[in-house]
Design a protein around this motif. Structure first.
Motif, PDB file in Angstrom:
ATOM      1  N   LYS A 134      -0.641   1.040 -17.676  1.00  0.00           N
ATOM      2  CA  LYS A 134      -0.068  -0.365 -16.830  1.00  0.00           C
ATOM      3  C   LYS A 134      -0.133  -0.590 -15.036  1.00  0.00           C
ATOM      4  CE  LYS A 134       3.581  -4.198 -15.975  1.00  0.00           C
ATOM      5  NZ  LYS A 134       4.807  -4.379 -16.361  1.00  0.00           N
ATOM      6  N   ILE A 135      -1.383  -1.710 -15.208  1.00  0.00           N
ATOM      7  CA  ILE A 135      -1.440  -1.409 -13.578  1.00  0.00           C
ATOM      8  C   ILE A 135      -0.916  -2.458 -12.801  1.00  0.00           C
ATOM      9  CG2 ILE A 135      -3.776  -1.678 -12.367  1.00  0.00           C
ATOM     10  CD1 ILE A 135      -5.192  -0.552 -13.732  1.00  0.00           C
ATOM     11  N   GLY A 136      -0.186  -2.018 -11.876  1.00  0.00           N
ATOM     12  CA  GLY A 136       0.548  -3.544 -11.150  1.00  0.00           C
ATOM     13  C   GLY A 136       1.595  -2.674  -9.736  1.00  0.00           C
ATOM     14  N   PHE A 137       2.437  -3.038 -10.002  1.00  0.00           N
ATOM     15  CA  PHE A 137       3.255  -2.593  -9.078  1.00  0.00           C
ATOM     16  C   PHE A 137       4.822  -2.307  -8.998  1.00  0.00           C
ATOM     17  CE2 PHE A 137       0.521  -5.747  -6.922  1.00  0.00           C
ATOM     18  CZ  PHE A 137       0.397  -5.146  -6.448  1.00  0.00           C
ATOM     19  N   LYS A 138       5.633  -0.707  -8.096  1.00  0.00           N
ATOM     20  CA  LYS A 138       6.733  -0.942  -8.681  1.00  0.00           C
ATOM     21  C   LYS A 138       7.885  -1.670  -8.466  1.00  0.00           C
ATOM     22  CE  LYS A 138       4.850   4.020  -7.400  1.00  0.00           C
ATOM     23  NZ  LYS A 138       5.239   5.016  -6.620  1.00  0.00           N
ATOM     24  N   LYS A 139       8.819  -1.435  -8.621  1.00  0.00           N
ATOM     25  CA  LYS A 139       9.826  -2.580  -8.571  1.00  0.00           C
ATOM     26  C   LYS A 139       9.794  -2.353  -6.957  1.00  0.00           C
ATOM     27  CE  LYS A 139      12.782  -1.618 -12.444  1.00  0.00           C
ATOM     28  NZ  LYS A 139      14.600  -1.139 -13.525  1.00  0.00           N
ATOM     29  N   ASN A 140       9.552  -1.201  -6.064  1.00  0.00           N
ATOM     30  CA  ASN A 140      10.109  -1.363  -5.222  1.00  0.00           C
ATOM     31  C   ASN A 140       8.559  -2.153  -4.166  1.00  0.00           C
ATOM     32  OD1 ASN A 140       8.123   0.377  -5.281  1.00  0.00           O
ATOM     33  ND2 ASN A 140       9.209   2.147  -4.111  1.00  0.00           N
ATOM     34  N   GLY A 141       7.479  -2.360  -5.050  1.00  0.00           N
ATOM     35  CA  GLY A 141       6.422  -3.335  -4.125  1.00  0.00           C
ATOM     36  C   GLY A 141       5.400  -2.507  -4.553  1.00  0.00           C
ATOM     37  N   GLU A 142       6.112  -1.344  -4.284  1.00  0.00           N
ATOM     38  CA  GLU A 142       4.224  -0.420  -4.008  1.00  0.00           C
ATOM     39  C   GLU A 142       3.624  -0.309  -5.358  1.00  0.00           C
ATOM     40  OE1 GLU A 142       6.007   3.330  -3.507  1.00  0.00           O
ATOM     41  OE2 GLU A 142       7.310   2.891  -1.296  1.00  0.00           O
ATOM     42  N   PRO A 143       2.290  -0.763  -5.263  1.00  0.00           N
ATOM     43  CA  PRO A 143       1.229  -0.048  -6.113  1.00  0.00           C
ATOM     44  C   PRO A 143       1.576   1.611  -7.200  1.00  0.00           C
ATOM     45  CG  PRO A 143      -0.028  -0.454  -4.107  1.00  0.00           C
ATOM     46  CD  PRO A 143       1.643   0.087  -3.288  1.00  0.00           C
ATOM     47  N   SER A 144       1.891   0.880  -8.510  1.00  0.00           N
ATOM     48  CA  SER A 144       1.702   1.925  -9.357  1.00  0.00           C
ATOM     49  C   SER A 144       0.914   2.941  -9.347  1.00  0.00           C
ATOM     50  CB  SER A 144       1.845   1.293 -10.593  1.00  0.00           C
ATOM     51  OG  SER A 144       0.778   0.806 -10.773  1.00  0.00           O
ATOM     52  N   TYR A 145       1.207   3.886 -10.294  1.00  0.00           N
ATOM     53  CA  TYR A 145       0.483   5.340  -9.738  1.00  0.00           C
ATOM     54  C   TYR A 145      -0.932   4.969 -10.154  1.00  0.00           C
ATOM     55  CZ  TYR A 145      -1.329  10.144 -10.647  1.00  0.00           C
ATOM     56  OH  TYR A 145      -2.298  11.275  -9.953  1.00  0.00           O
ATOM     57  N   PHE A 146      -1.430   4.440 -11.606  1.00  0.00           N
ATOM     58  CA  PHE A 146      -2.676   4.307 -12.372  1.00  0.00           C
ATOM     59  C   PHE A 146      -3.084   3.231 -11.719  1.00  0.00           C
ATOM     60  CE2 PHE A 146      -1.295   6.688 -15.965  1.00  0.00           C
ATOM     61  CZ  PHE A 146      -2.192   8.388 -15.885  1.00  0.00           C
ATOM     62  N   GLN A 147      -4.621   3.586 -11.025  1.00  0.00           N
ATOM     63  CA  GLN A 147      -4.766   1.983 -10.391  1.00  0.00           C
ATOM     64  C   GLN A 147      -6.435   1.697 -11.109  1.00  0.00           C
ATOM     65  OE1 GLN A 147      -3.444  -0.283  -7.510  1.00  0.00           O
ATOM     66  NE2 GLN A 147      -2.119   0.893  -8.274  1.00  0.00           N
ATOM     67  N   ASP A 148      -6.914   0.830 -10.852  1.00  0.00           N
ATOM     68  CA  ASP A 148      -8.354   0.625 -11.644  1.00  0.00           C
ATOM     69  C   ASP A 148      -9.545   1.127 -10.589  1.00  0.00           C
ATOM     70  OD1 ASP A 148     -10.001  -1.016 -13.575  1.00  0.00           O
ATOM     71  OD2 ASP A 148     -10.813  -1.912 -11.556  1.00  0.00           O
ATOM     72  N   TYR A 149     -10.414   1.670 -12.069  1.00  0.00           N
ATOM     73  CA  TYR A 149     -11.338   2.422 -10.488  1.00  0.00           C
ATOM     74  C   TYR A 149     -12.129   2.065 -10.523  1.00  0.00           C
ATOM     75  CZ  TYR A 149     -15.321   5.283 -10.539  1.00  0.00           C
ATOM     76  OH  TYR A 149     -17.123   5.734 -10.209  1.00  0.00           O
ATOM     77  N   GLU A 150     -12.746   1.068 -11.170  1.00  0.00           N
ATOM     78  CA  GLU A 150     -13.815  -0.015 -10.492  1.00  0.00           C
ATOM     79  C   GLU A 150     -13.592  -0.240  -9.305  1.00  0.00           C
ATOM     80  OE1 GLU A 150     -17.024  -0.939 -11.200  1.00  0.00           O
ATOM     81  OE2 GLU A 150     -16.918   1.210 -13.092  1.00  0.00           O
ATOM     82  N   THR A 151     -12.476  -1.342  -8.855  1.00  0.00           N
ATOM     83  CA  THR A 151     -11.991  -2.029  -7.693  1.00  0.00           C
ATOM     84  C   THR A 151     -11.884  -0.719  -6.887  1.00  0.00           C
ATOM     85  OG1 THR A 151     -10.767  -3.378  -8.771  1.00  0.00           O
ATOM     86  CG2 THR A 151     -10.000  -2.896  -7.017  1.00  0.00           C
ATOM     87  N   ASN A 152     -11.281   0.128  -6.361  1.00  0.00           N
ATOM     88  CA  ASN A 152     -11.139   1.507  -5.808  1.00  0.00           C
ATOM     89  C   ASN A 152     -12.167   2.456  -6.070  1.00  0.00           C
ATOM     90  OD1 ASN A 152      -8.283   0.378  -4.980  1.00  0.00           O
ATOM     91  ND2 ASN A 152      -8.116   0.377  -7.446  1.00  0.00           N
ATOM     92  N   LYS A 153     -13.014   2.041  -6.239  1.00  0.00           N
ATOM     93  CA  LYS A 153     -14.292   3.707  -6.541  1.00  0.00           C
ATOM     94  C   LYS A 153     -14.631   3.984  -4.645  1.00  0.00           C
ATOM     95  CE  LYS A 153     -18.177   0.723  -8.178  1.00  0.00           C
ATOM     96  NZ  LYS A 153     -19.493   1.007  -8.650  1.00  0.00           N
ATOM     97  N   ASN A 154     -14.628   2.811  -3.995  1.00  0.00           N
ATOM     98  CA  ASN A 154     -15.297   3.122  -2.625  1.00  0.00           C
ATOM     99  C   ASN A 154     -13.884   3.635  -1.146  1.00  0.00           C
ATOM    100  OD1 ASN A 154     -18.004   2.513  -2.982  1.00  0.00           O
ATOM    101  ND2 ASN A 154     -17.565  -0.037  -3.099  1.00  0.00           N
ATOM    102  N   ASN A 155     -12.760   3.205  -2.261  1.00  0.00           N
ATOM    103  CA  ASN A 155     -11.849   4.400  -1.798  1.00  0.00           C
ATOM    104  C   ASN A 155     -11.104   5.087  -2.291  1.00  0.00           C
ATOM    105  OD1 ASN A 155     -10.585   4.676   1.536  1.00  0.00           O
ATOM    106  ND2 ASN A 155      -9.209   3.082   0.502  1.00  0.00           N
ATOM    107  N   LEU A 156     -11.388   6.110  -2.792  1.00  0.00           N
ATOM    108  CA  LEU A 156     -10.266   6.758  -4.058  1.00  0.00           C
ATOM    109  C   LEU A 156      -9.515   7.497  -2.704  1.00  0.00           C
ATOM    110  CD1 LEU A 156     -13.235   7.834  -6.571  1.00  0.00           C
ATOM    111  CD2 LEU A 156     -11.357   5.920  -6.334  1.00  0.00           C
ATOM    112  N   GLN A 157      -8.368   7.829  -4.007  1.00  0.00           N
ATOM    113  CA  GLN A 157      -7.344   8.536  -3.207  1.00  0.00           C
ATOM    114  C   GLN A 157      -6.727  10.018  -3.697  1.00  0.00           C
ATOM    115  OE1 GLN A 157      -5.551   7.967   0.108  1.00  0.00           O
ATOM    116  NE2 GLN A 157      -7.437   5.924  -0.350  1.00  0.00           N
ATOM    117  N   PRO A 158      -6.352  10.432  -3.194  1.00  0.00           N
ATOM    118  CA  PRO A 158      -6.013  12.164  -3.935  1.00  0.00           C
ATOM    119  C   PRO A 158      -4.979  11.628  -5.184  1.00  0.00           C
ATOM    120  CG  PRO A 158      -5.871  12.417  -1.716  1.00  0.00           C
ATOM    121  CD  PRO A 158      -6.198  10.974  -2.159  1.00  0.00           C
TER     122      PRO A 158
END
Length: 369
Positions: free
Chosen positions: A123-147
């Motif tokens: 599931k890609i979305g947000f945690k209860k505290n509003g932060e992004p979930s651990y898993f994110q979509d690659y295509e959307t973020n491929k130019n700014n990947l995080q460790p």
């Protein structure tokens, strides 16, 4: 000329601390088929073979996971895939990520489109505290990947559709079904290679598994349950459109068995009409062959016509294939069932000669007992 993987890596490096993109293809691989191998090779071609890995566990859990890691790996090697790592949880792959710098490595999980939509672990979305979930979509973020200490990325694994004649699209389930009884030629056609050791391993594993499943089904299905479901068989038809048909047909059945109907317990009420033509209802007979004592007077229950030899076998074959198809199976071998063609040729066709006349369940009948 730069590969697509190199270009992606350079773009990612330019705007993030990531220096390495690690691609993980997780799964049970029971066993790895040509479709799995094709997916891996497409991923390796896109992202680079050196950092693209298959990860799988050593877990054995029947009936869907009969192979341990060593057995699965022996199959993968024959597909030409050696970048394989044994892990406890394929969707965390800590045994693999521990070998990479957590601050400069981005982690991609290749997942099927259906799993990404249906499996809550992706599931890609947000945690209860509003932060992004651990898993994110690659295509959307491929130019700014995080460790991978911050995020893991999901990339849609390419879908490879390979059809197995008589079984449908290749999957772990269909592979286990066909390999359980496959001859060497079929094995090679389905798997894309032939190795005697792997062939014997998979056939032994899957045929034994199939036998255990059949035995379990027979044991569970041969007794009544607490829910009140009783034992049934593929017996004579039991629905009739009206009283006239009911009486006519049952009288014929009785006559064929050497009996005569004296009276009917069922009242002359209208019978509810049902659409029970086969296969919506039961077949017209218990057996397409003569029944009763072999070589004795006929005692069958097919009141339409007598059958034996090849005609009876063909009718049975049509019926049993239809039954198998209805539950998603296909017969590969009838194990000598055609012996019934010759064994039934000498049977007597006709009604029994020792006709018996009884008036059951009446006051006079009971008084004579």
């Amino acid at each position: 000329m730069k590969t697509l993987g190199q270009e992606i890596l350079e773009m990612a490096i330019s705007e993030s601390p990531v220096k390495t993109i690690l691609v993980v293809y997780p799964g049970r691989f029971q066993p790895m088929g040509q479709h799995h191998a094709a997916v891996y090779k497409k991923l390796a071609s896109k992202f680079g073979k050196s950092n693209t890995f298959v990860v799988t566990s050593d877990k054995v859990a029947l009936p869907k996971s009969p192979l341990n890691f060593k057995e699965k790996y022996s199959v993968m090697k024959k597909h030409g895939i050696t970048n394989v790592v044994q892990v406890k949880n394929p969707y965390q792959a800590q045994e693999l990520t521990a070998k990479y710098d957590p601050e400069t490595t981005a982690l991609l999980f290749a997942v099927g489109k259906k799993d990404m939509m249906e499996n809550p672990r992706f599931k890609i979305g947000f945690k209860k505290n509003g932060e992004p979930s651990y898993f994110q979509d690659y295509e959307t973020n491929k130019n700014n990947l995080q460790p991978f200490t911050q995020h893991g990325y999901l990339v849609v694994a390419p879908h490879v559709d390979i059809q197995i004649p008589g079984f449908g699209e290749m999957s772990g389930t269909t592979l286990r079904q066909v390999l359980a009884t496959a001859d060497p030629n079929t094995f090679k056609d389905v798997m894309g290679f032939f190795d005697p050791k792997v062939y014997n391993l998979l056939k032994s594993k899957f045929s034994q598994l199939k036998l255990e499943m059949i035995e379990a089904f027979l044991c569970e299905g041969s007794t009544a349950t607490a829910l009140g479901k009783s034992m049934v068989d593929d017996g004579p038809r039991y629905y009739y459109g009206n009283q006239a048909t009911y009486r006519k047909k049952t009288a014929q059945i009785a006559k064929r068995l050497g009996y005569e109907v004296i009276n009917y317990i069922v009242k002359d009420n209208p019978i509810e009409i049902h659409d029970t033509n086969y296969p919506d209802g039961p077949p017209l007979n218990v057996s397409y062959f003569p029944t009763g004592v072999k070589g004795g007077d006929f005692a069958g229950t097919d009141y339409l016509k007598n059958y034996k030899g090849s005609p009876a076998y063909k009718l049975w074959l049509k019926h049993i294939n239809k039954s198998a198809t209805a539950v998603g199976y296909k017969f590969l071998d009838f194990l000598g069932a055609d012996i019934s063609i010759d064994s039934s040729k000498g049977e007597v066709l006709g009604k029994q000669t020792n006709a018996l006349r009884e008036q059951a369940l009446t006051k006079n009948w009971w008084s004579n007992q």
